[in-house]
Design a protein around this motif. Structure first.
Motif, mmCIF file in Angstrom:
data_model
loop_
_atom_site.group_PDB
_atom_site.id
_atom_site.type_symbol
_atom_site.label_atom_id
_atom_site.label_comp_id
_atom_site.label_asym_id
_atom_site.label_seq_id
_atom_site.Cartn_x
_atom_site.Cartn_y
_atom_site.Cartn_z
ATOM 1 N N ARG A 92 0.669 -1.228 -0.015
ATOM 2 C CA ARG A 92 0.023 0.128 -0.055
ATOM 3 C C ARG A 92 0.836 1.222 -0.021
ATOM 4 N NH1 ARG A 92 -4.401 -0.067 4.835
ATOM 5 N NH2 ARG A 92 -4.799 2.038 3.728
ATOM 6 N N SER A 93 2.151 1.472 0.845
ATOM 7 C CA SER A 93 2.820 2.463 0.781
ATOM 8 C C SER A 93 3.463 2.565 -0.693
ATOM 9 C CB SER A 93 4.062 2.316 1.777
ATOM 10 O OG SER A 93 4.621 1.207 1.644
ATOM 11 N N ILE A 94 3.865 1.462 -1.214
ATOM 12 C CA ILE A 94 4.544 1.489 -2.447
ATOM 13 C C ILE A 94 3.479 2.210 -3.462
ATOM 14 C CG2 ILE A 94 5.723 0.304 -4.365
ATOM 15 C CD1 ILE A 94 6.851 -1.325 -2.432
ATOM 16 N N ALA A 95 2.234 1.591 -3.475
ATOM 17 C CA ALA A 95 1.362 2.030 -4.361
ATOM 18 C C ALA A 95 0.748 3.466 -4.072
ATOM 19 C CB ALA A 95 0.192 1.051 -4.024
ATOM 20 N N GLY A 96 1.040 3.935 -2.970
ATOM 21 C CA GLY A 96 0.601 5.438 -2.555
ATOM 22 C C GLY A 96 1.601 6.256 -3.238
ATOM 23 N N ARG A 97 2.818 5.906 -3.505
ATOM 24 C CA ARG A 97 3.694 6.935 -4.013
ATOM 25 C C ARG A 97 3.431 6.641 -5.770
ATOM 26 N NH1 ARG A 97 9.422 4.357 -1.206
ATOM 27 N NH2 ARG A 97 8.582 4.672 0.955
ATOM 28 N N ILE A 98 3.188 5.535 -6.216
ATOM 29 C CA ILE A 98 2.723 5.446 -7.464
ATOM 30 C C ILE A 98 1.587 6.319 -7.961
ATOM 31 C CG2 ILE A 98 2.292 3.950 -9.209
ATOM 32 C CD1 ILE A 98 3.921 1.458 -7.987
ATOM 33 N N GLN A 99 0.631 5.981 -7.023
ATOM 34 C CA GLN A 99 -0.407 6.981 -6.931
ATOM 35 C C GLN A 99 -0.290 8.396 -7.289
ATOM 36 O OE1 GLN A 99 -4.041 6.129 -4.606
ATOM 37 N NE2 GLN A 99 -3.381 8.127 -3.746
ATOM 38 N N THR A 100 0.690 9.027 -6.257
ATOM 39 C CA THR A 100 0.954 10.475 -6.286
ATOM 40 C C THR A 100 1.629 10.884 -7.720
ATOM 41 O OG1 THR A 100 1.507 10.407 -4.061
ATOM 42 C CG2 THR A 100 2.324 12.328 -5.028
ATOM 43 N N VAL A 101 2.692 9.903 -8.050
ATOM 44 C CA VAL A 101 3.339 10.253 -9.447
ATOM 45 C C VAL A 101 2.236 10.033 -10.799
ATOM 46 C CG1 VAL A 101 5.139 9.505 -11.093
ATOM 47 C CG2 VAL A 101 5.661 9.229 -8.652
ATOM 48 N N VAL A 102 1.564 9.219 -10.694
ATOM 49 C CA VAL A 102 0.355 9.266 -11.726
ATOM 50 C C VAL A 102 -0.411 10.430 -11.646
ATOM 51 C CG1 VAL A 102 -1.454 7.952 -12.589
ATOM 52 C CG2 VAL A 102 0.692 6.798 -12.022
ATOM 53 N N GLY A 103 -0.908 10.872 -10.323
ATOM 54 C CA GLY A 103 -1.677 12.027 -10.140
ATOM 55 C C GLY A 103 -0.844 13.566 -10.664
ATOM 56 N N ASP A 104 0.492 13.436 -10.454
ATOM 57 C CA ASP A 104 1.017 14.649 -10.887
ATOM 58 C C ASP A 104 1.067 14.716 -12.521
ATOM 59 O OD1 ASP A 104 1.641 15.355 -8.364
ATOM 60 O OD2 ASP A 104 3.603 14.407 -8.180
ATOM 61 N N ILE A 105 1.354 13.486 -12.889
ATOM 62 C CA ILE A 105 1.281 13.334 -14.649
ATOM 63 C C ILE A 105 0.054 13.647 -15.141
ATOM 64 C CG2 ILE A 105 1.737 11.828 -16.499
ATOM 65 C CD1 ILE A 105 3.698 10.250 -14.857
ATOM 66 N N ALA A 106 -0.995 13.342 -14.625
ATOM 67 C CA ALA A 106 -2.540 13.565 -14.867
ATOM 68 C C ALA A 106 -2.414 15.129 -14.701
ATOM 69 C CB ALA A 106 -3.270 13.086 -14.215
ATOM 70 N N THR A 107 -2.026 15.828 -13.480
ATOM 71 C CA THR A 107 -2.079 17.183 -13.473
ATOM 72 C C THR A 107 -1.623 18.202 -14.385
ATOM 73 O OG1 THR A 107 -2.287 16.847 -11.053
ATOM 74 C CG2 THR A 107 -1.611 19.145 -11.844
ATOM 75 N N GLN A 108 -0.422 17.806 -14.960
ATOM 76 C CA GLN A 108 0.353 18.521 -16.055
ATOM 77 C C GLN A 108 -0.534 18.467 -17.351
ATOM 78 O OE1 GLN A 108 2.717 20.478 -14.747
ATOM 79 N NE2 GLN A 108 2.612 19.523 -12.964
#
Length: 774
Positions: free
Chosen positions: A683-699
């Motif tokens: 879950r902790s690893i997936a949370g970091r991946i989730q943050t990176v994917v969200g940042d890419i979607a934001t841009q």
């Protein structure tokens, strides 16, 4: 030709990949250790086709048959067997009950390194139920007089020998047909021989220590196009039926979608769906098709059934149309409960099918990353081979114990398996040896150089003399040998048959044409590959000796889709390695713009002005630069075939817990507390991946908002800028615009500000959808 070596272990503290390539010169062939004569102790030069491996010499004894053996003076019968004795080594044939003219046709092999005696004894004995076995007679051979056979010479013809008494003082009744010769591991009798180093293995374990070559079955895709059905009568006529078709081939079951109809009496459902199965020659299965009605989520009524042999369908070698046919359905239940009425009643229900065996596809049974064959199924569509691959499996060094034997010490009975195309090989098992020497050579035809050969080293757990090291690893599963558990020595040679054909291969599609003209979906490819692996594992498991299911599944990388912390780290750093080149160039460009090295910055300015003045030189300059980089990198080209890399696989720093998670079964068989801990870590690893994917979607959403009017002021400013820029670029020559833009980008740091630029500030103020998410 790429090369992969799969080596893993099931032990918690030693599960890893390890492979090392060493360039060791060894003599191709060998000499007998002493001079004189023509036999095992002579100095005759031995040559053969196994030139990649060190020659191992063996004394072969083929016991064919005996005749006119005398019966026992006590029982009046004869239960003969033969004992082959060389020094302290004894080999024994099976015995026959009450047979005076037995036929054995068994071969015994004694390694030259273990030969200390000068005489070979072939004794014929009579097995007794009580007491010692009776002695019938013997034949003695002087090893100095044993002939040498060099393949491809024909096999040595066996001869009849009169039996002698125990003291050698005279002949006794009876004769035995024997052939004795000296040969190498290239002899045809090598794989079938009883080896002296496996003397304690008895029963079925004898077969499991021999070397074998396996051929996988020819796999076909069976495409069944379910078009429609007519006159389907539901059992419950008070409701509108929900009809679908279920097709089963062996253990493979596929269903069409449910076709609903408003009629409550008869239906004419239409599906027009393709169902694809994997079948293997010889076609042993039947295709069983049933038309069913979904009356309840947990209950389906069978409305009709038909069974057809797979061999009845036509084979298609291209994309030509296949003729459809109507098949009458049998009412489910007739022939079992109402056998007498079956002949009286005629049913008009029928189904419309279009079925064929696809021969223009390549049936994928291994991982796409380790593909060893890309040929279509039909031999008529094969191209000629482009080369010959020869692999010499020499030896392994420094293996660790994989199990505990009776006296409490560790042991490893290692053998090697290699797979390429339809041909699998298995070396003989070297018993209780941490530095086994196989020295076996095998050959494959290569049809595509961009393919992979896979090798694995395993511990034989089917000899009946050892217990598994840990409960749960299983005494019936051959363990995989891996992490820092030694080195595997290989000799690999690839011979190209035609350079022009080899160059032509690089321009052709990797897979046959049908994979592109009528491709499968990703889900279909995964499902069909799993079915193909099951068929291959089942067929090879029925061979003698069997290549067991766990071996085949591991070699075909059946667990490639499962989560692995180690693989995730390795793939992450692979991506970072790819981006490192771009980051390096970007950093170099920033240094040029900041004038860290004034000479380099001046040269870049000069090159930029030349390219602006002569834009036709841009593309040739880039291509020439790539050519020079390729020449420079030629000095650092790989010297060995690609192999398992510990650093690339992230196996040097992996923890035992991560490896235990990787080799865990699916679903997990570990304790609940351990599974909960791993789940929290995931879950902790997936949370970091989730943050990176969200940042890419934001841009990306900020780019979309430039023209979406979500921020009217920002969109107004952007479209006005686009209009003014379009007018400016329309009236200004492109060279002037490129010159001004390039000089502005390369300007001196004195003319730069440390604050962010205006476009960067504008972009960061654009809205995204993050403020609308929960």
């Amino acid at each position: 030709m790429h090369q992969a070596n799969n080596q893993r272990s099931l032990s918690d503290h030693e599960e890893d990949y390890y492979y090392m390539v060493k360039d060791k010169n060894h003599q191709n062939g060998g000499r007998w250790p002493h001079g004189g004569g023509r036999g095992l102790l002579s100095g005759e030069r031995f040559t053969g086709t196994h030139d990649l491996v060190e020659q191992n010499f063996y004394l072969y004894v083929r016991v064919v048959k005996a005749k006119d053996l005398p019966p026992s003076s006590i029982t009046g019968t004869c239960e003969p067997y033969v004992e082959v004795k060389l020094g302290n080594y004894k080999g024994r044939t099976r015995h026959f009950e009450n047979k005076r003219n037995p036929e054995w046709n068994q071969v015994f092999a004694f390694s030259k390194d273990r030969v200390q005696a000068t005489l070979l004894e072939v004794l014929v004995k009579d097995k007794e139920m009580v007491g010692r076995d009776d002695y019938i007679g013997r034949v003695i051979f002087d090893l100095n007089e044993v002939p040498t056979r060099v393949p491809p010479d024909s096999p040595l013809a066996p001869q009849w020998y009169r039996l002698e008494d125990r003291r050698g003082e005279g002949k006794v009744k009876g004769e035995i047909m024997v052939a004795v010769w000296v040969g190498s591991q290239g002899d045809e009798a090598f794989s079938e021989a009883w080896h002296a180093d496996a003397a304690f293995v008895q029963g079925e374990g004898v077969l499991s220590v021999r070397s074998k070559v396996y051929m996988t079955p020819k796999l076909w895709y069976l495409r069944v196009n379910v078009i429609e059905a007519q006159d389907i009568v539901p059992n419950d006529r008070s409701r509108a039926p929900e009809v679908f078709v279920k097709v089963q081939v062996g253990s493979q079951v596929l269903r069409t979608k449910i076709c609903s109809t408003q009629s409550q009496t008869t239906t004419h459902p239409l599906w027009n769906e393709d169902l694809v199965f994997v079948v293997a020659e010889p076609f042993e299965e039947q295709l069983v098709l049933t038309v069913e009605d979904r009356v309840h989520p947990s209950r389906d009524d069978v409305l009709g059934k038909i069974a057809m042999p797979v061999s009845a369908f036509e084979k298609r070698l291209d994309y030509s149309p296949v003729h459809s046919r109507w098949f009458n359905l049998e009412k489910f239940g007739f022939g079992i409960l109402e056998a007498d009425r079956r002949k009286e009643l005629q049913f008009s229900s029928r189904v419309h099918l279009r079925a064929c065996l696809e021969g223009a596809y390549h049936v994928l049974d291994d991982s796409t990353m380790y593909t060893s064959d890309t040929r279509p199924t039909a031999r008529q569509l094969w191209n000629p081979p482009v080369g010959i691959l020869e692999v010499g499996v020499l030896a392994a060094q420094g293996l660790l114990p994989m199990k505990i034997i009776k006296d409490g010490r560790g042991s490893t009975d290692a053998y090697c398996v290699a797979k390429y195309g339809h041909k699998w090989i298995r070396t003989r098992t070297i018993l209780d040896n941490f530095n086994p020497k196989w020295n076996e050579q095998y050959t494959w035809e290569v049809y595509d150089p961009c393919t992979v050969i896979t090798l694995g080293v395993f511990d034989n757990c089917h000899l009946g003399s050892a217990a598994p090291e840990k409960p749960g690893t299983g005494g019936t599963r051959d363990s995989r040998i891996g992490k820092k558990m030694g080195e595997l020595r290989l000799a690999v040679r690839f011979t190209s048959l035609s350079l022009a054909n080899m160059i032509y291969i690089y321009g052709r599609p990797l897979l046959p044409r049908m994979h592109y003209l009528h491709p499968f979906t990703v889900n279909q490819i995964d499902s069909l590959r799993f079915q193909a692996m099951n068929i291959v594992a089942t067929r090879l498991g029925r061979a003698e000796p069997p290549l067991r299911k766990e071996i085949v599944e591991y070699m075909l990388d059946v667990d490639s889709h499962l989560w692995s912390m180690r693989r995730s780290k390795a793939n992450f750093f692979r991506i970072m390695s790819l981006l490192s080149g771009i980051l390096t160039v970007s950093q170099w460009f920033v240094d040029v713009c900041n004038w860290k090295n004034p000479v380099t910055s001046v040269l870049v300015h000069v090159l930029f002005l030349i390219l602006i003045s002569y834009p036709e030189l841009m593309l040739p300059t880039v291509l020439l630069y790539m050519f020079l980089i390729g020449l420079w990198n030629y000095r650092f080209r790989p010297r060995y075939p690609p192999h398992m890399d510990l650093k690339l696989s992230w196996a040097e720093a992996v923890s035992s817990d991560e490896l235990d998670e990787e080799f865990d079964t699916f679903p997990s068989s570990r304790p609940n507390d351990l599974v909960r801990m791993r789940y929290d870590r995931l879950r902790s690893i997936a949370g970091r991946i989730q943050t990176v994917v969200g940042d890419i979607a934001t841009q990306g959403e900020r780019f979309e908002s430039l023209l979406s009017w979500r921020d009217p002021r920002a969109t107004s400013l952007f479209i006005l800028f686009c209009l003014s820029a379009a007018v400016t670029l329309y009236v200004t020559p492109f060279r002037v615009v490129a010159l001004v833009g390039g000089l502005y980008t390369l300007r001196h740091p004195r003319f730069r500000s440390k604050l962010p630029s205006v476009p960067s500030n504008f972009f960061k103020r654009l809205p995204a959808r993050t403020d609308s998410m929960l």
